[in-house]
Design a protein around this motif. Sequence first.
Motif, PDB file in Angstrom:
ATOM      1  N   GLU A  88      -3.595  42.727  37.094  1.00  0.00           N
ATOM      2  CA  GLU A  88      -3.466  44.070  36.845  1.00  0.00           C
ATOM      3  C   GLU A  88      -2.123  44.688  37.508  1.00  0.00           C
ATOM      4  O   GLU A  88      -1.644  45.529  37.080  1.00  0.00           O
ATOM      5  N   ALA A  91       1.052  43.398  36.676  1.00  0.00           N
ATOM      6  CA  ALA A  91       1.495  43.965  35.310  1.00  0.00           C
ATOM      7  C   ALA A  91       2.276  45.173  35.708  1.00  0.00           C
ATOM      8  O   ALA A  91       3.198  45.365  34.860  1.00  0.00           O
ATOM      9  N   PRO A 232      -0.202  44.272  28.139  1.00  0.00           N
ATOM     10  CA  PRO A 232       0.783  44.266  29.176  1.00  0.00           C
ATOM     11  C   PRO A 232       1.626  43.111  29.293  1.00  0.00           C
ATOM     12  O   PRO A 232       1.222  41.970  28.670  1.00  0.00           O
ATOM     13  N   GLN A 235      -1.286  39.441  32.023  1.00  0.00           N
ATOM     14  CA  GLN A 235      -2.834  39.759  32.121  1.00  0.00           C
ATOM     15  C   GLN A 235      -3.904  38.291  32.249  1.00  0.00           C
ATOM     16  O   GLN A 235      -3.338  37.271  31.792  1.00  0.00           O
ATOM     17  N   ASP A 237      -6.090  36.003  30.768  1.00  0.00           N
ATOM     18  CA  ASP A 237      -6.437  36.026  29.330  1.00  0.00           C
ATOM     19  C   ASP A 237      -8.004  36.417  29.122  1.00  0.00           C
ATOM     20  O   ASP A 237      -8.911  35.864  29.724  1.00  0.00           O
TER      21      ASP A 237
END
Length: 464
Positions: A88, A91, A232, A235, A237
Amino acid sequence: MAFAVTSSSSAAISGSSFSRSSSSADLKVPQIGSFRLADRYATVNLSQKRCAVKPVNAEPKRNDSLLPQAASISAPEVSEKVEVEDFEQLAKELDNASPLEIMDKALEKFGNDIAIAFSGAEDVALIEYAKLTGRPFRVFSLDTGRLNPETYRFFDEVEKHYGIRIEYMFPDAVEVQALVRSKGLFSFYEDGHQECCRVRKVRPLRRALKGLRAWITGQRKDQSPGTRSEVPVVQVDPVFEGLEGGVGSLVKWNPVANVDGTDIWNFLRAMNVPVNSLHSQGFVSIGCEPCTRPVLPGQHEREGRWWWEDAKAKECGLHKGNLKQDSSAQLNGNGNGNGNGAAAHTDIFDSQSLVTLSRAGIENLARLESRKEPWIVVLYAPWCPYCQAMEESYVALAEKLAGSGVKVAKFRADGEQKEYAQKELQLGSFPTILFFPKHSAKPIKYGSEKRDVDSLMAFVNALR
Ligand code: SF4
């Protein structure tokens, strides 16, 4: 089945220039090292630390992928040290990075355990970006058996252009046989594309991904406002499992998530990349032949896919993680929206310019043979992300139409109203927008995924 595996071996990275194979005969054997790294990467050590995905409910390691065992062919030595990465956070860091940078990062991190999912459309840009990184890369594709002849020819052209072998995945013959024998070749026109896609696409994809630790897709936010607006660039999955097994064992990279379609095409032209000849016939999004059609100027590209179904159902299962939990349930036919999800959401479309219709109100409206004025009504559920996404434009529409002689209304159609709405008001999925003309009892359903003010206004103006 021949497979193109580009190399991650140290031998492969010792070369000084990118080389293309010119003969397809040269490609019958996996081209270990068919891509050589440019000088700038000659010192890159691909045996650097692996990036581990945070395992959630991890299961024992297994590798039952039908993909060639690329790792066993050419996997570099990897360190035992495992580093847990926060994808996260990554990203966020990469959100403004170029597709080339993102691709480079993905290939650097995952080496031979990552592959590009290539559909045979403009996602050929991913292959071009991968080539430009100078790193070895792998490409796989799902051959559903129902692709256009142009797409098969394009696959061949891409293989020759880049000197690779695409790792094709095929559906299970017994499953296809059972489906076709019991329901015919075109059952998806009758009962939706999900079942056929599950057999011909999703399960082969699942097998492919079980041999990988990461994959690269061509998903873009602008492709499907309803389902892809939050994609994004990288990520964990949310749907599929990777080599290690268990939810969270696979990383999904979307290097062109933030790029719009026009820029992709500018890039393809600038780089003189071969493209599927279907594009010149008006196809934008390309999938299986029976389920893809050209779109008209101004139509959204996803309107060329599964056009006989409601807009929101247009994920074939490959990117089901784009759908929020409530809407996934809705798509699967088991969400009635009257459970916890419904209770937890405050109402939407809150405006003085909007009429809130009760069940009795909409029944009356539907019953009238002629009305004083036309009505536009949204059938919605407050928990539905697609309804939430169109809230602003629908309220703006209501304000624009205030005093114009067209009434704008909403009817909450989840929970116990859902069955009625499905039966009497053409509700397929949320949101459904209906126009009740002045002189006709039958409402007209809005068929587009575009729910901006101008598109809705054009719909109203065409019918009022
Ligand atoms: Fe079947 Fe159509 Fe899905 Fe292809 S896109 S797998 S033909 S339903």
